[in-house]
Design a protein around this motif. Structure first.
Motif, short mmCIF file in Angstrom:
data_model
loop_
_atom_site.label_atom_id
_atom_site.label_comp_id
_atom_site.label_asym_id
_atom_site.label_seq_id
_atom_site.Cartn_x
_atom_site.Cartn_y
_atom_site.Cartn_z
N GLU A 161 4.93 -32.18 -52.84
CA GLU A 161 5.25 -33.42 -52.12
C GLU A 161 4.02 -34.02 -51.43
N SER A 162 2.92 -33.29 -51.36
CA SER A 162 1.73 -33.78 -50.68
C SER A 162 1.17 -35.01 -51.38
N ALA A 163 0.45 -35.86 -50.63
CA ALA A 163 -0.16 -37.05 -51.21
C ALA A 163 -1.33 -36.64 -52.11
N VAL A 164 -1.29 -37.08 -53.36
CA VAL A 164 -2.35 -36.76 -54.32
C VAL A 164 -2.60 -37.98 -55.22
N SER A 193 7.11 -34.88 -56.39
CA SER A 193 8.01 -35.80 -55.72
C SER A 193 7.31 -36.34 -54.49
N PRO A 194 6.99 -37.63 -54.45
CA PRO A 194 6.27 -38.17 -53.29
C PRO A 194 7.11 -38.10 -52.02
N SER A 195 6.49 -37.60 -50.96
CA SER A 195 7.18 -37.57 -49.67
C SER A 195 7.36 -38.99 -49.16
N ARG A 196 8.56 -39.27 -48.62
CA ARG A 196 8.84 -40.59 -48.08
C ARG A 196 9.35 -40.50 -46.65
N VAL A 197 9.04 -39.41 -45.96
CA VAL A 197 9.52 -39.25 -44.59
C VAL A 197 8.89 -40.30 -43.70
N ASP A 198 9.68 -40.77 -42.75
CA ASP A 198 9.23 -41.80 -41.81
C ASP A 198 9.61 -41.35 -40.41
N GLY A 253 7.25 -39.06 -65.67
CA GLY A 253 6.52 -37.80 -65.60
C GLY A 253 5.84 -37.68 -64.26
N PRO A 254 5.08 -36.60 -64.03
CA PRO A 254 4.44 -36.41 -62.72
C PRO A 254 3.42 -37.48 -62.39
N ARG A 255 2.70 -38.00 -63.38
CA ARG A 255 1.70 -39.04 -63.10
C ARG A 255 2.37 -40.30 -62.57
N GLU A 256 3.49 -40.66 -63.15
CA GLU A 256 4.20 -41.85 -62.67
C GLU A 256 4.72 -41.62 -61.25
N ALA A 257 5.24 -40.42 -60.98
CA ALA A 257 5.75 -40.12 -59.64
C ALA A 257 4.60 -40.14 -58.63
N GLU A 258 3.44 -39.62 -59.02
CA GLU A 258 2.28 -39.64 -58.13
C GLU A 258 1.80 -41.07 -57.87
N ALA A 259 1.86 -41.90 -58.90
CA ALA A 259 1.43 -43.29 -58.76
C ALA A 259 2.38 -44.08 -57.85
N VAL A 260 3.64 -43.66 -57.77
CA VAL A 260 4.59 -44.28 -56.84
C VAL A 260 4.06 -44.15 -55.41
N ARG A 261 3.58 -42.96 -55.07
CA ARG A 261 3.04 -42.71 -53.73
C ARG A 261 1.82 -43.60 -53.46
#
Length: 421
Positions: free
Chosen positions: A120-123, A153-158, A200-208
């Motif tokens: 979940e870390s930002a990468v 899975s990008p973290s979205r905590v606020d 895939g994971p690259r798309e999920a990472e790019a969301v972040r």
């Protein structure tokens, strides 16, 4: 005893996940190599600010079975492990992935077949496959996608957001294989109301990356408009109020003294873990960082100008700063512009004090800044009071009456009661 879940990293990302999982009845352990963090949690206290939890929340988690630990042996007894360690920008504007490497090393030594590993870390896009995967495989002898599941899975905590919690924010996931994605979806489906599958994971990472950059670019536009509108005598806050009535094509962002927080703007031109560059910058991201980075200096200039207009010099002026955290209603100071603004005011010779209901002590340049105990008395005594963060506990109308001179950098004070950014 075996557990369903191990949360690796008990900070602002990991604790909200552990809280949500525990509340959902998932047997959860929390792993952190820092003995102080684990000791504080075991005692029912928060080890640091920024997670959006209270000590009472921690005590409820412990009562429900949550077990903080520094023993990495515990990681070999779980079905799912989620890496939630912090990543920050280094001097070269590249993300420091060292904490992920340490977490991967601890997990890999204990990794068992059929475990689901989530990050979940930002990468940067590609980090799960090209950075984390080799560390897990070389340390465990297992193959991702065959022997264990791997997904991002990008973290979205606020933190501090009372409307959107971990369970109600849609959870984006992208797995190394379709089976990895489904394993991740099965886990998050036990906690979150909605799961969104990325390709895939690259798309999920790019969301972040997109979400962080979107915030910074739009705040930069609001900050540029703030300076522009002030120079031509236009009330920007009234402009925003009217503009946000448009039901399409516009989302309101508001200016401020700078942009802090953990969601740093990311320029994928800096891919340090691959030792390569795209060969071109993301110009919008660069410009946004430049604009937002100028705001603390602009706020300092506005302070000096206001004092001068009222017959006072910045040198020797008593300046009270209200709210030194980066975000309202938390004590988290990560990247807060208050530090640079305070440093610049000190360079001008101002005598500083501060007030923040969430920050008991505040040090600047190695020295403690005096904390105002009586807010109204401090505002009445100060030559200039500067609202840097609008905490809910602040009665701004009362402050505007008491303060000799008030600069509101958040547009929270009723029109005509203060000078606004």
């Amino acid at each position: 005893m075996p557990a369903d879940l191990a949360v690796i990293g008990l900070g602002r990302l990991g604790l909200p996940l552990a809280q949500a999982a525990t509340a959902a009845g998932i047997d959860t352990i929390g792993y952190d190599p820092d003995p102080h963090t684990v000791a504080e949690l075991r005692a029912g206290r928060l080890p640091s600010e920024g997670a959006g939890l209270t000590a009472a929340d921690v005590r409820r988690m412990l009562a429900a079975g949550f077990r903080p630990t520094t023993a990495d042996a515990e990681l070999g007894r779980v079905r799912t492990a989620v890496i939630c360690v912090p990543t920050r920008l280094g001097e070269d504007r590249a993300l420091d992935l060292g904490a992920i490497a340490a977490a991967a090393g601890a997990l890999a030594r204990r990794l068992r077949p059929h475990t689901t590993v989530l990050l979940e870390s930002a990468v940067y896009p590609g980090a799960t496959e090209e950075y984390l995967r080799p560390l897990l495989e070389s340390g465990s002898g297992l193959c991702a996608g065959r022997d264990f599941h791997l997904a991002y899975s990008p973290s979205r905590v606020d933190p501090g957001d009372r409307q959107h919690g971990y369970t109600t924010i849609p959870k984006v996931i992208g797995g190394l294989t379709p089976a990895c994605t489904e394993a991740a979806a099965t886990f998050y489906g036990r906690i979150c109301e909605k799961v969104v599958r990325a390709r895939g994971p690259r798309e999920a990472e790019a969301v972040r990356v997109l979400e962080s950059n979107y915030r910074h670019v739009n705040i930069a536009l609001a900050n540029e408009m703030a300076v522009f509108c002030h120079d031509i005598g236009v009330d920007l806050w009234d402009v925003v109020r009217c503009a946000e009535t448009k039901p399409f094509g516009f989302q309101a962002f508001r200016p401020g003294p700078g942009v802090g927080g953990h969601g740093v703007p990311v320029d994928p031109n800096y891919l340090s873990y691959k030792g390569r560059s795209l060969g071109y910058p993301l110009r919008m991201v660069e410009l946004a960082q430049e604009v937002n980075g100028r705001m603390p200096r602009y706020v300092t200039q506005r302070c000096a100008t206001l004092l001068n207009e009222h017959g006072k010099s910045a040198r020797g002026a008593r300046v009270l700063l209200l709210g030194v955290s980066y975000k309202a209603d938390t004590g988290d100071q990560e990247g807060s512009p208050a530090r640079e603004i305070a440093s610049r005011l000190m360079e001008l010779g101002a005598q500083l004090s501060y007030h923040d209901p969430y920050v008991a002590q505040w040090n600047l340049l190695g020295r403690p800044v005096p904390r105002a105990d009586s807010l109204y008395e401090a505002a009445a005594a100060a030559d200039l009071t500067v609202l840097l963060q609008h905490h809910r506990t602040y009665d701004l109308q009362g402050l505007a009456v008491k303060a000799q001179l008030l600069l509101d950098t958040r547009g929270a004070t009723p029109a005509g009661m203060a000078h606004r950014l």
